[in-house]
Scaffold this active site. Sequence first.
Site, PDB file in Angstrom:
ATOM      1  N   ASN A 140      30.594 -11.096  56.323  1.00 50.59           N
ATOM      2  CA  ASN A 140      29.549 -10.072  56.241  1.00 50.59           C
ATOM      3  C   ASN A 140      28.606 -10.323  57.419  1.00 50.59           C
ATOM      4  O   ASN A 140      27.774 -11.224  57.377  1.00 50.59           O
ATOM      5  CB  ASN A 140      28.825 -10.210  54.900  1.00 50.59           C
ATOM      6  CG  ASN A 140      27.768  -9.139  54.703  1.00 50.59           C
ATOM      7  OD1 ASN A 140      27.481  -8.355  55.617  1.00 50.59           O
ATOM      8  ND2 ASN A 140      27.183  -9.110  53.516  1.00 50.59           N
TER       9      ASN A 140
ATOM     10  N   ARG B 292      32.989  -6.816  55.469  1.00 52.17           N
ATOM     11  CA  ARG B 292      32.138  -5.804  54.849  1.00 52.17           C
ATOM     12  C   ARG B 292      31.660  -4.869  55.965  1.00 52.17           C
ATOM     13  O   ARG B 292      31.124  -5.323  56.973  1.00 52.17           O
ATOM     14  CB  ARG B 292      30.932  -6.460  54.200  1.00 52.17           C
ATOM     15  CG  ARG B 292      29.997  -5.407  53.653  1.00 52.17           C
ATOM     16  CD  ARG B 292      28.656  -5.983  53.320  1.00 52.17           C
ATOM     17  NE  ARG B 292      27.824  -4.932  52.779  1.00 52.17           N
ATOM     18  CZ  ARG B 292      26.512  -4.920  52.884  1.00 52.17           C
ATOM     19  NH1 ARG B 292      25.888  -5.893  53.484  1.00 52.17           N
ATOM     20  NH2 ARG B 292      25.823  -3.934  52.368  1.00 52.17           N
TER      21      ARG B 292
ATOM     22  N   ARG C  16      11.365  -0.648  49.789  1.00 42.13           N
ATOM     23  CA  ARG C  16      11.680   0.747  50.158  1.00 42.13           C
ATOM     24  C   ARG C  16      11.098   1.700  49.122  1.00 42.13           C
ATOM     25  O   ARG C  16      11.091   1.395  47.920  1.00 42.13           O
ATOM     26  CB  ARG C  16      13.189   0.965  50.221  1.00 42.13           C
ATOM     27  CG  ARG C  16      13.853   0.194  51.320  1.00 42.13           C
ATOM     28  CD  ARG C  16      15.340   0.547  51.400  1.00 42.13           C
ATOM     29  NE  ARG C  16      16.085  -0.526  51.997  1.00 42.13           N
ATOM     30  CZ  ARG C  16      17.265  -0.955  51.563  1.00 42.13           C
ATOM     31  NH1 ARG C  16      17.843  -0.384  50.524  1.00 42.13           N
ATOM     32  NH2 ARG C  16      17.870  -1.937  52.181  1.00 42.13           N
TER      33      ARG C  16
ATOM     34  N   GLU D 107      30.881  -8.963  45.279  1.00 37.97           N
ATOM     35  CA  GLU D 107      31.398  -8.089  46.333  1.00 37.97           C
ATOM     36  C   GLU D 107      32.409  -8.818  47.221  1.00 37.97           C
ATOM     37  O   GLU D 107      33.377  -8.222  47.679  1.00 37.97           O
ATOM     38  CB  GLU D 107      30.223  -7.548  47.172  1.00 37.97           C
ATOM     39  CG  GLU D 107      29.411  -6.519  46.391  1.00 37.97           C
ATOM     40  CD  GLU D 107      27.986  -6.357  46.883  1.00 37.97           C
ATOM     41  OE1 GLU D 107      27.173  -7.285  46.654  1.00 37.97           O
ATOM     42  OE2 GLU D 107      27.676  -5.328  47.485  1.00 37.97           O
TER      43      GLU D 107
END
Length: 399
Positions: free
Chosen positions: A7, A92, A243, A386
């Site tokens: 990743n 990824r 966010r 993941e």
Amino acid sequence: MKILVINAGSSSLKYQLFDMEGEKVLAKGLCERIGIDGHLKHTPLVEGKNVFNEDISLPTHAEAIAAVIDKLTSPEYGVVSSMSEIHAVGHRVVHGGEFFSASVIITDEVMKAIEACNPLAPLHNPANITGINACKKVMGDKIPQVAVFDTAFHQTMPGKAFTYAIPKEFYEKDKIRRYGFHGTSHRYVATRAAAMLGRPIEELKLISCHMGNGSSICAIDGGKSVDTSMGFTPLVGLPMGTRCGDLDSGIIQYLMNKYGYTIDEMMNILNKKSGVLGVSGISSDFRDLDNAAAQGNKDAQLALDLFHYDVAKVIGSYAVAMNGVDAIIFTAGIGENSKETRAAICEYFTFFGCKINPEANSKRGEEIEISTSDSRIKLLVIPTNEELVIARDTQELVK
Ligand code: ADP
């Protein structure tokens, strides 16, 4: 078969080496400050090997990959005898646009399509591409490389879920639409949920809540993503650590006019200074907010209340979108660890006959059903993985 999962970020690179026989992680690690100075923490997970945790020079991602391979194969820190024991690499990749609805073996054509998605994820895709090129350079052409996309799982969303109500040429020409993210995580927990419930995934209506630093919810009908809360970018949907989540776009114009912000300054506020950090003025970390709220801090409590309320509203809307729901899944940092968050969200669904079992809800770090036996909707906590999905997809494609 041994598979290396990568990743790559702009200045970091995380990795795990899997032995697919038994799906064991043999070693994992993190390169940081690539292109600045460099640090590598390498952790072998087999007995008798040492952890390496030192500053080393990492001018580019290629040096980082070379350092990782060096550690993976070294007598003191290593878990394989040579690079040829690594059969394939799974990467990824954040954005696959409309090109990819599943993982793929990386070819020159695939690289071109990933590059074509760069404008859709300008912070992430170029870094992922750098990671792929670094592996090709260090490991050569013989070791196959696979791309696993965050967006791919959501390519099954119908037009009514992915279309924004703006002039259609922006979709037709510019590909402005909802893409969604965290697809690898939503796919993994949905598969595990079906196994835990002992029912075929094709029969199930699931709502997966991935709640970490970034958070998104996904409606999964019959194993397929039919809606998700992140959109064209990962900025929207739920309020997150920093966010803003969904926001009236008129606010952007109002604040830019009032304070003379440039668009970059405005986006920085919405990406890095908003969410629960912005509302609480304290922290983006839910542990800090739980502590502050317990000591009576009203802003921290408001940030938490707003998060729980928004999660509950999205779950409610997805139950309607699918005309039913069999199970709600909680995953990622907050979803897996915070019993308070899960309990507060589930409070909103008592009217649907959804009942949480407080004793089960207080457990951590394991797959567990946290609803009572008479609850009409099952509530599941499923730690996400993941990296394992990336390793499995890679194995499937190269074998
Ligand atoms: P990322 O999106 O970076 O992968 P994670 O899934 O690791 O993030 O989630 C990180 C978040 O998990 C942190 O912001 C933290 O607030 C939250 N978290 C971790 N442990 C707990 C806990 N025990 N209680 C509440 N929140 C937690």
